[in-house]
Write an enzyme that holds these catalytic residues in place. Sequence first.
Site, PDB file in Angstrom:
ATOM      1  N   ASP A  16       0.797  -1.218   0.000  1.00  0.00           N
ATOM      2  CA  ASP A  16       0.000   0.000   0.000  1.00  0.00           C
ATOM      3  C   ASP A  16       0.841   1.284   0.000  1.00  0.00           C
ATOM      4  O   ASP A  16       0.608   2.204  -0.777  1.00  0.00           O
ATOM      5  CB  ASP A  16      -0.867  -0.072   1.263  1.00  0.00           C
ATOM      6  CG  ASP A  16      -1.911   0.998   1.269  1.00  0.00           C
ATOM      7  OD1 ASP A  16      -2.562   1.151   0.233  1.00  0.00           O
ATOM      8  OD2 ASP A  16      -2.043   1.680   2.305  1.00  0.00           O
ATOM      9  N   LYS A 153       9.675   5.322   9.853  1.00  0.00           N
ATOM     10  CA  LYS A 153       9.237   5.050  11.213  1.00  0.00           C
ATOM     11  C   LYS A 153       8.115   4.020  11.207  1.00  0.00           C
ATOM     12  O   LYS A 153       7.413   3.937  10.204  1.00  0.00           O
ATOM     13  CB  LYS A 153       8.792   6.335  11.905  1.00  0.00           C
ATOM     14  CG  LYS A 153       7.523   6.956  11.329  1.00  0.00           C
ATOM     15  CD  LYS A 153       7.022   8.032  12.225  1.00  0.00           C
ATOM     16  CE  LYS A 153       5.767   7.662  12.934  1.00  0.00           C
ATOM     17  NZ  LYS A 153       4.530   7.690  12.171  1.00  0.00           N
ATOM     18  N   ASP A 182      11.828  10.739   8.650  1.00  0.00           N
ATOM     19  CA  ASP A 182      10.786  11.354   9.472  1.00  0.00           C
ATOM     20  C   ASP A 182      10.205  12.421   8.549  1.00  0.00           C
ATOM     21  O   ASP A 182      10.836  13.454   8.314  1.00  0.00           O
ATOM     22  CB  ASP A 182      11.396  12.004  10.721  1.00  0.00           C
ATOM     23  CG  ASP A 182      10.354  12.780  11.524  1.00  0.00           C
ATOM     24  OD1 ASP A 182       9.313  13.157  10.949  1.00  0.00           O
ATOM     25  OD2 ASP A 182      10.576  13.026  12.721  1.00  0.00           O
ATOM     26  N   HIS A 183       9.023  12.165   8.019  1.00  0.00           N
ATOM     27  CA  HIS A 183       8.569  13.041   6.927  1.00  0.00           C
ATOM     28  C   HIS A 183       8.346  14.494   7.372  1.00  0.00           C
ATOM     29  O   HIS A 183       8.333  15.400   6.562  1.00  0.00           O
ATOM     30  CB  HIS A 183       7.336  12.466   6.215  1.00  0.00           C
ATOM     31  CG  HIS A 183       6.041  12.708   6.937  1.00  0.00           C
ATOM     32  ND1 HIS A 183       5.652  11.972   8.021  1.00  0.00           N
ATOM     33  CD2 HIS A 183       5.056  13.604   6.727  1.00  0.00           C
ATOM     34  CE1 HIS A 183       4.478  12.413   8.438  1.00  0.00           C
ATOM     35  NE2 HIS A 183       4.088  13.407   7.669  1.00  0.00           N
ATOM     36  N   LYS A 187       9.303  18.632   5.480  1.00  0.00           N
ATOM     37  CA  LYS A 187       8.369  19.737   5.186  1.00  0.00           C
ATOM     38  C   LYS A 187       9.157  21.040   5.080  1.00  0.00           C
ATOM     39  O   LYS A 187       9.997  21.332   5.924  1.00  0.00           O
ATOM     40  CB  LYS A 187       7.319  19.858   6.302  1.00  0.00           C
ATOM     41  CG  LYS A 187       6.331  18.690   6.324  1.00  0.00           C
ATOM     42  CD  LYS A 187       5.282  18.907   7.397  1.00  0.00           C
ATOM     43  CE  LYS A 187       4.464  17.662   7.660  1.00  0.00           C
ATOM     44  NZ  LYS A 187       3.412  17.399   6.706  1.00  0.00           N
ATOM     45  N   GLU A 221      -4.712  17.116  14.589  1.00  0.00           N
ATOM     46  CA  GLU A 221      -5.310  16.514  13.385  1.00  0.00           C
ATOM     47  C   GLU A 221      -6.806  16.382  13.600  1.00  0.00           C
ATOM     48  O   GLU A 221      -7.251  16.021  14.700  1.00  0.00           O
ATOM     49  CB  GLU A 221      -4.730  15.123  13.148  1.00  0.00           C
ATOM     50  CG  GLU A 221      -3.252  15.124  12.826  1.00  0.00           C
ATOM     51  CD  GLU A 221      -2.777  13.711  12.523  1.00  0.00           C
ATOM     52  OE1 GLU A 221      -2.741  13.350  11.344  1.00  0.00           O
ATOM     53  OE2 GLU A 221      -2.466  12.976  13.466  1.00  0.00           O
ATOM     54  N   HIS A 245       8.014  13.122  15.335  1.00  0.00           N
ATOM     55  CA  HIS A 245       7.736  14.448  14.771  1.00  0.00           C
ATOM     56  C   HIS A 245       7.801  15.566  15.823  1.00  0.00           C
ATOM     57  O   HIS A 245       8.379  16.625  15.594  1.00  0.00           O
ATOM     58  CB  HIS A 245       6.352  14.486  14.117  1.00  0.00           C
ATOM     59  CG  HIS A 245       6.090  13.355  13.162  1.00  0.00           C
ATOM     60  ND1 HIS A 245       7.054  12.843  12.340  1.00  0.00           N
ATOM     61  CD2 HIS A 245       4.969  12.643  12.896  1.00  0.00           C
ATOM     62  CE1 HIS A 245       6.535  11.860  11.609  1.00  0.00           C
ATOM     63  NE2 HIS A 245       5.277  11.719  11.935  1.00  0.00           N
TER      64      HIS A 245
HETATM   65  C1  BG6 Z   1       2.353  10.017  10.436  1.00  0.00           C
HETATM   66  C2  BG6 Z   1       1.498   9.348  11.456  1.00  0.00           C
HETATM   67  O1  BG6 Z   1       3.708   9.853  10.741  1.00  0.00           O
HETATM   68  O2  BG6 Z   1       2.050  11.397  10.382  1.00  0.00           O
HETATM   69  C3  BG6 Z   1       0.026   9.595  11.191  1.00  0.00           C
HETATM   70  O3  BG6 Z   1       1.750   7.944  11.435  1.00  0.00           O
HETATM   71  C4  BG6 Z   1      -0.242  11.072  11.047  1.00  0.00           C
HETATM   72  O4  BG6 Z   1      -0.764   9.057  12.228  1.00  0.00           O
HETATM   73  C5  BG6 Z   1       0.699  11.683  10.042  1.00  0.00           C
HETATM   74  O5  BG6 Z   1      -1.579  11.238  10.623  1.00  0.00           O
HETATM   75  C6  BG6 Z   1       0.547  13.187   9.994  1.00  0.00           C
HETATM   76  O6  BG6 Z   1       1.320  13.688   8.960  1.00  0.00           O
HETATM   77  P1  BG6 Z   1       0.930  15.041   8.230  1.00  0.00           P
HETATM   78  O7  BG6 Z   1       2.047  15.267   7.278  1.00  0.00           O
HETATM   79  O8  BG6 Z   1      -0.393  14.795   7.570  1.00  0.00           O
HETATM   80  O9  BG6 Z   1       0.833  16.072   9.288  1.00  0.00           O
END
Ligand code: BG6
Length: 495
Positions: A16, A153, A182-183, A187, A221, A245
């Site tokens: 996925d 992660k 760590d996305h 950003k 969120e 994060h």
């Molecule tokens: C992910 C988490 O790392 O980050 C998710 O596993 C979360 O639970 C997401 O929703 C949030 O990322 P962003 O970029 O939408 O703020």
Amino acid sequence: IPGQPYGLVVFGASGDLARRKLFGSLHDLYERGLLSDKFYLMGCGRTQFSDEEFRSVVRESVEKTAQNRDVSEKFLTRMFYLSGQYDDPKFYEDIKARLKELDGKYAVGGCHIFYLSVPPKIYADVAEHLGQAGLSKPISCECPGQPRLVIEKPFGHDLETARELNRRIGEHFHESQVYRIDHYLGKETVQNILMFRFANTIFEPVWNRNYVDHVQITIAESLGIGHRAGYYESAGAVRDMFQNHMLGMLALVAMEPPASFEADHIRDEKVKLLKCIRPLEDENIDSAVIRGQYAAGEVEGEDVVGYRQEEGVAEDSRTDTYVAAKLLVDNWRWKGVPFYLRTGKRLPARLTEVAITFKTVPHSMFAAVGLDELPANTIVLKIQPDEGIKLSFQAKRPGSKVCMTTLNMNFDYAKVFGSGAPEAYQRLLLDSMVGDQTLFTRQDDVELSWKLLDPVIKMADSGAGELYEYAAGTAGPESADRLIEADGRKWRPLM
Ligand code: BG6
């Protein structure tokens, strides 16, 4: 800078994550001319696919956003597939043979990136098999550099498992070969924290205990857990968001200036900062860390179920979907300045920001006219969704002699730069290809953040400690308000 020539090997290529994020991001980079022309991608997985079948899978993932059909078709000709079992050493020998063949065909020169898009519990096994097959070292003398391993992660489930994962990976891959994504660090607005702090002289002199009253870091969120109950039930907000994060952003906001914009200079400073965070002791966890779980409620005009009613969640689940904490950083710069952090799901809105609240003026000369308490200055680094920076200050309003108001100076990314910022994921993929580790999390960073949270995790896992309920669509449990209000402060509004 277009990425170097490479062969990208994606484990879990029929899964996925690869379909949703990876292929689309790579394709986008390719379309924008940011990938080297000398590249190929080899998908690996348990599902049986021919190269052609795999190309159809990739085509499906990229066609919605593709701008140019010819470019997409060219991209697809670089896709290959090999099926096998992750625990079978022969699979890795087959991979090696195929890589040698493709390296020759595409004149890639043998640089390989292994991207693990597989369940985290088999990261170490795959890394070990790669090492045993000799794939963690260059497989030909033409290789310009060492192979790289990219993982996402969670890096472990707690301190012990994170150490074990790092140890097992480290037996085959040197730290300089490991890219932990760590996305959030990808950003643009998160990266801008460094530019804002260290490319200006006007902010840094006041960025300390002499002028800052407190800092709030929020990742709110409005979404729930979607279809991810399987993962989320064993993770929760502390593991899912806070360990990575939230602490990552805290480190960027609070660290000392690095000597240069080099991966290890920046990562050294982040680690130094994490070391200064006052440990959470068992006795003070309940007062410093508030965990919550959402109950049914209304979010953005829609009725939503509570966490325990989500599909796949246990009726008596004690998994946290919200966490707020007060952290103290014991160093010269920050002694006594509280950092309040909070993150949660099913909050009223999606909002990520870092807010620095400064001390109020030491003496108000306007006290005689009733203005003895003047609002504090704030700098808000708006990470998402309305990316920007807001500085608020007091100013005179036209009218009677002492008429004051709070004014905001707003910088809006979209207005100034348009909305063309690359997606975080693309940025990180590209960096892994050019070999820049700045935005990737180092082993010691991962372990320190787990170490800090270990007492919280142990307490939560043992079923001890309070788990407060909050209605979906509210700003979190009331106990989280008390956490900050006990210090005479308030959470910033989420909307
Ligand atoms: C992910 C988490 O790392 O980050 C998710 O596993 C979360 O639970 C997401 O929703 C949030 O990322 P962003 O970029 O939408 O703020």
